[in-house]
Design an enzyme around this catalytic site. Sequence first.
Site, PDB file in Angstrom:
ATOM      1  N   GLU A 359     -17.952 -16.698  54.647  1.00 35.02           N
ATOM      2  CA  GLU A 359     -18.175 -16.063  55.940  1.00 35.02           C
ATOM      3  C   GLU A 359     -17.076 -16.479  56.914  1.00 35.02           C
ATOM      4  OE1 GLU A 359     -22.025 -17.052  57.437  1.00 35.02           O
ATOM      5  OE2 GLU A 359     -23.071 -15.656  56.126  1.00 35.02           O
ATOM      6  N   CYS A 360     -16.313 -15.539  57.397  1.00 36.86           N
ATOM      7  CA  CYS A 360     -15.349 -15.750  58.473  1.00 36.86           C
ATOM      8  C   CYS A 360     -14.323 -16.828  58.104  1.00 36.86           C
ATOM      9  CB  CYS A 360     -16.078 -16.074  59.769  1.00 36.86           C
ATOM     10  SG  CYS A 360     -15.072 -15.793  61.243  1.00 36.86           S
TER      11      CYS A 360
END
Length: 883
Positions: A359-360
Amino acid sequence: MVTPARGDSGVVGTHRLPRLVVSAPASGHGKTTVATGLMAALRRAGHVVSGHKVGPDYIDPGFHALATGRPGRNLDAHLVGEGALVPLLLHGAATPEPAEIAVIEGVMGLYDGAIGREGFASTAHVAAVLRAPIVLVVDISSASRTIAAVVHGLASFDRSVRLAGVILNKAGSPRHAGEVADALEATGVPVLGVLARDDGISAPSRHLGLVPAAELDRARSVVDRLADQITQRVDLAEVVRIAQRAPDLVAEPWSPHAALAASGWAEPAGVEGERPVVAIAGGRAFTFRYPETEELLAAAGLMPMTFDPLTDERLPDGTAGLYLGGGFPEVHAAGLVENRSLLADVAAAVTAGLPTVAECAGLLYLAETLDGTAMVGAVPTAAAMSPRLTLGYRTAVAPVDTVLAAAGTRVTGHEFHRTATTPVAGADPAWLVAGRPIGWSVRFPPGGEPVPLASLHASYLHLHWAGSPQVAARFATAVHDFAGRRWSSVSAEVHRAVPEAAAMAPAIGTADVDLRHHGDAEIETGMLDLAVNVRVPTPPPWLRDRITATVTDLGAYPVRTAAVTALAARHRRPADEVLPTSGGAEAFTLLARAARDVVRSAVIVHPQFTEPEAALRAAGVPVQRLLLEAVDGFRFHAERLDPDADLIVLGNPTNPTGTLHRADVIAALLRPGRLVVVDEAFMDAVADEPESLAERRLTGLVVLRSLTKTWGLAGLRAGYALGDPTWIAAMAAQQPPWSVSSPALAAIEACSTAEATVEATAAAHRFSRDREMLVRGLGELGLTVAGTPATPFVLVDTAGLRPATAAPGWLREQLRGRGFAVRRGDTFPGLGPDWIRIAVRDAATSRRLLAAIAAVQDRGAVDRSVMPPTTAARAAAPAATSD
């Protein structure tokens, strides 16, 4: 106190939980600093505090965790739904132990929520759902009487909102604050406290907001200062009374087991007794993740284990899944790239089909490049900083089956980044947001054997898995499946590399070494002492003065009240969880005597300090040894423990190996009826104490600390025990009256101050630099240092330098002949005579030692024909004599 949730379905009924919400008219008024300060001050006052944050923010909960000593939790109506807010509050307040008060920090201004949705998910909305009173923080630096109008407007805008008090922030002077307070009387909202403009209660920020607590070397001192200011300037007693007036909550606490069951989760058949490891990125570069994610993974039969991509050289043993959450890899890119060993390990694992969620920040880490710096390279994209901030909630749909979601799955997430990536060819989108693809679902190995589905899910979208437990179930299924395939296909290879008997079975031994041997036995007159691990030969002047001042009162019996109070404040514990002792040796004796009638089987994790085993054997407690191995840096493997052991003793960092074990792994050993004892005698010599359990209030945990090493108090004997109050009381019952002297108690009190902590931290950082120089020099001489030591000593294998005709322990004897005393390794279970422990001293002293070893080599005493080629080459090279 909140009733703790139990079992898979929690406790249905009425729950008493004192609570309040901290809000403000707008961002920038000081919500985070005041909320964090309140949490820290309440904890310092003896309350068990649970910290929560309205909205998706990751950074504020990091400060909350530092202030409360327990995970910071988020309450986000967008990500989990309005109906989950109260259950998640109750769960967070009951885990890991029931809290006495919950402090919930709001988001933005009091009534600011989703645009176009009439304040949905605003602080006011969440406070109403939680039925919690609100304490308003107002920056008064640019106004006076107008502040009363602002507060009146906020109080009257929605009559269902209860403003229970206001804290005035950034007052210019007492007169200024008085003007505001007088005007506020007409509103009926009481002033709970006033903070001055120069109180300095703020936290540093960067391009995405506050700097995470995990990245701040001074984060603890920041929180301590907040606690000081709040304690001095806010009416804490009234704050508690406000929280206690909150009505009872009728709900079922959230449970990860129940959430998984509701999503249709069914644990797949696997290897009996195995819990596949999910490696979770942590440390300074990866600070963003929700604690419920790990709780869901654990409930799904997995073992979440945090690793630090900046420092760990490889993924945790047994990794069958990888979770890379959010953080700031762009800030730490240089450090991440320097850890080439882990980059290669992650690249190999991910491209081999390891189930992976990124994530990210995780996406950036797996990219080929980040601002031109080469990263893992598993995702063929280039990432770079962008002038545009992307921020907002998203409703996303899975376009295809992925490792995280079945096709058509709808989730709510949020984006928060200032980087952009280039397109990736040949991969499916991870999500569709309003028809726009976000991220990628990548199948590995490309062109290789077919796999059930893409194993890598990488995107900018952050999810709160408590709001979408089906993604946790989906990922857990993939991890179990991967673990099953891995165990069936590579178990033979693993067992060839590490024999099963050595890898899995506890090593049971008897007292076959001198358990009472100590480093001071190595020293003779005129020798340079590298055998005893005491930082300074005499206490610093300020400490000597405190100790000397007690001499005039030696006619009175020792009184330990001040020392206990100081230790309780230092470690944020109640007084009944603290016991001063006459050094670590007495602590182990007291523990052994308290355990002798209740412990059936004790396991000592060796090699480590031998006094615990000596004390337990003297008390008649049955003892087993679990021997760690040099081949993997003496890392601790919980799966090798005797499952029936009801007492486990482990040093952290361990003497003599210098290994710093992971706090979460140690905490996971706890279970009903088991006592876990952690010897942290050297933890205050570790920079910032990253894996300390001294402030973790867990049932069945006892932590032992020593002041001997850092403060030069070996002759005085000063230490203490922290932990489970039942065990602390049992140890105290075995302690002779007045066993800790008045000088020792004065030293304990003095070394527990904030100033002493700062000095110890600075010394630990100096030790770290001196240790790096010593390790580097030893390596250049062909000597192997065990693992990655975190201590003011290193453990060295000298076998490679021993001539074929020399007896074991030869190099130690050679050094003794040259006036250097080092600690012999064969006095520790699991080590042989060719191991030596060397205390870290200043660079000049280490250069003298290295020169002495080089002189031995230059005289031709080393038979290089018995060395591995690389070692022989290093031994033939000139020795390093500078740092």
